[in-house]
Enzyme design. Structure first.
Site, short mmCIF file in Angstrom:
data_model
loop_
_atom_site.label_atom_id
_atom_site.label_comp_id
_atom_site.label_asym_id
_atom_site.label_seq_id
_atom_site.Cartn_x
_atom_site.Cartn_y
_atom_site.Cartn_z
N HIS A 167 0.87 -1.18 0.00
CA HIS A 167 0.00 0.00 0.00
C HIS A 167 0.90 1.23 0.00
CE1 HIS A 167 -3.73 2.27 0.83
NE2 HIS A 167 -2.89 3.11 1.40
N CYS A 168 0.77 2.02 -1.05
CA CYS A 168 1.64 3.18 -1.22
C CYS A 168 0.94 4.44 -0.71
CB CYS A 168 2.01 3.36 -2.69
SG CYS A 168 3.13 4.74 -2.98
N PRO A 169 1.43 5.06 0.36
CA PRO A 169 0.79 6.28 0.86
C PRO A 169 0.97 7.47 -0.07
CG PRO A 169 2.82 5.84 2.06
CD PRO A 169 2.60 4.66 1.17
N GLY A 172 -1.84 7.00 -2.38
CA GLY A 172 -3.10 6.79 -1.67
C GLY A 172 -3.88 5.61 -2.16
N GLN A 173 -3.20 4.52 -2.52
CA GLN A 173 -3.89 3.36 -3.08
C GLN A 173 -3.02 2.12 -2.89
OE1 GLN A 173 -6.47 1.64 -3.66
NE2 GLN A 173 -7.33 2.77 -5.43
#
Length: 426
Positions: A167-169, A172-173
């Protein structure tokens, strides 16, 4: 009023444009990423690229510097949108567990109503074949399904995602099966954009040095924006450049970030590795699978379905249709005994017996004892007949011998009542 899927979605995602775009719950961080891309490019175009328009005459090649910077930025932003605003590969969750997977564990039994019954077990894992090698997959309690290979449940988005990478902050996805390609292209393109801005800023410093016949320090004082951009791009390259190199390694070996971090210490065989060339073809030259979710579809009302079979359904499966009336009669008999025991006390029963003795033939001792002991037996029947079928699998529920035995008691009493009534009428 009918609702669409995205309106009743159980995950933590955020939807815009009527469910056409889906983001993670931390979608606000995407604004920071946009600023980190757009602001430096704007500074570059205003304070650096604009001054390089006429430095490559007579072909006006300097204008190409601005065009490339703007076009490249739009391309990067498009990849960012494809990464963060689409379904990463979410697997729709089930409304109930897969009942066909329930089974019994005869070694572990629980005591129910004074009897030992096999306990219901739900297998937490099962094996599937991948490239001829068995791979163990886990059951997800939240989504109530067995996760496909390489699938994992994202604790942030609260969804099971196919080929879950991480999950890549920054976007945001979740990064999964359907957006990994675009994520890598976004990161690698950002790396190239940083190199381009850094190089053009350095060229502008060199142009200033030639025009003013000055040292590099004086040229840097003439264009502080170039210095800031070079420093910013140098720092960014450590991040996006390192990330690009790391994912090139993952693609070449057909791994995900999740698998690399979790199984690094384990000497496991990578059953997904098809060879370097085939691995790159799989990521970049295969068709992106369609989404399993239609977020704009209207929700279909589901028929209420219990998690486990009901008592009556279990009885039908156990004894067949020919014995079903008998089982239902036994349950009704148990309820009748319970009502009798609650309505009458010992004195009333004794008075009823004496009244029968005066109006009809005397009853045998067994009938009297059966009536007097109905209060004790009814409690047992209620515990057996009203016991829930929770925790049992279809095919294991049986009527207790006490229930079937007590049914004879009730029947004999009913027969006695009919005799006494017929005697009174005579």
């Amino acid at each position: 009023m009918a609702k669409r899927v995205y309106e009743v979605w159980k995950g933590s995602n955020k939807f815009i444009l009527g469910g056409r775009l889906i983001f993670g719950p931390d979608a606000r961080s995407l604004l920071v990423t946009l600023l980190l891309i757009i602001v430096p490019v704007v500074i570059f175009c205003v304070f650096v690229g604009r001054h390089l328009r006429h430095e490559f005459s007579p072909y006006n090649a300097g204008y190409a510097i601005l065009v490339v910077a703007i076009a490249f930025t739009i391309y990067v932003l498009g990849l960012l949108c494809l990464t963060s605003a689409r379904d990463p590969g979410i697997i729709p969750r089930n409304s109930h567990p897969p009942e066909e997977e329930f089974r019994y564990d005869s070694s572990a039994s629980v005591e129910v109503g004074g009897r030992q019954t096999p306990s219901l077990q739900f297998p937490r894992t099962k094996e599937v074949m991948v490239n001829g090698i068995p791979v163990r997959v886990k059951y997800c309690d939240t989504c109530m399904l067995y996760r496909p290979p390489r699938c994992s449940h994202c604790s942030i988005c609260n969804n099971c995602v196919e080929r879950f990478d991480h999950h890549c902050p920054w976007v945001g996805q979740c990064i999964g099966l359907r957006n990994y390609r675009f994520f890598f292209m976004f990161v690698s393109s950002s790396t190239l954009l940083c190199i381009y801005v850094f190089a053009m800023s350095a060229i502008y410093i060199k142009v200033l040095m030639d025009d003013y016949q000055s040292s590099v320090w004086k040229a840097m004082k003439e264009s502080p924006a170039s210095v800031v951009l070079m420093a910013y791009c140098f720092i960014s390259l450590w991040f996006v450049g390192g990330l690009t190199g790391f994912h090139l390694y993952l693609i070449a070996t057909n791994q995900t970030t999740y698998e690399n971090f979790r199984y690094r210490a384990d000497n496991r065989i990578n059953v997904y590795n098809l060879g370097c060339v085939s691995n790159f073809v799989e990521v970049f030259f295969t068709k992106v699978k369609p989404s399993r979710n239609n977020f704009r579809a209207f929700v279909q009302e589901e028929v209420a379905r219990p998690t486990l079979p009901s008592t009556r359904e279990v009885e039908t499966q156990d004894v067949g249709d020919d014995r079903r009336p008998k089982v239902e009669d036994d349950l009704d008999i148990g309820e009748d005994l319970l009502k009798i025991s609650q309505r009458r006390n010992i004195e009333e029963i004794d008075e009823d017996i004496r009244s029968r003795g005066s109006n009809g033939p005397p009853h045998n001792t067994s009938e009297v004892e059966s009536v007097l002991s109905s209060d004790h037996r009814a409690a047992t029947i209620r515990s057996e007949t009203r016991h829930s079928s929770w925790g049992r699998r279809s095919g294991s529920w049986e009527i207790a011998p006490e229930v079937l035995g007590n049914s004879n008691v009730t029947e004999s009493r009913s027969y006695g009542n009919s005799n006494s009534n017929s005697t009174g009428k005579q």
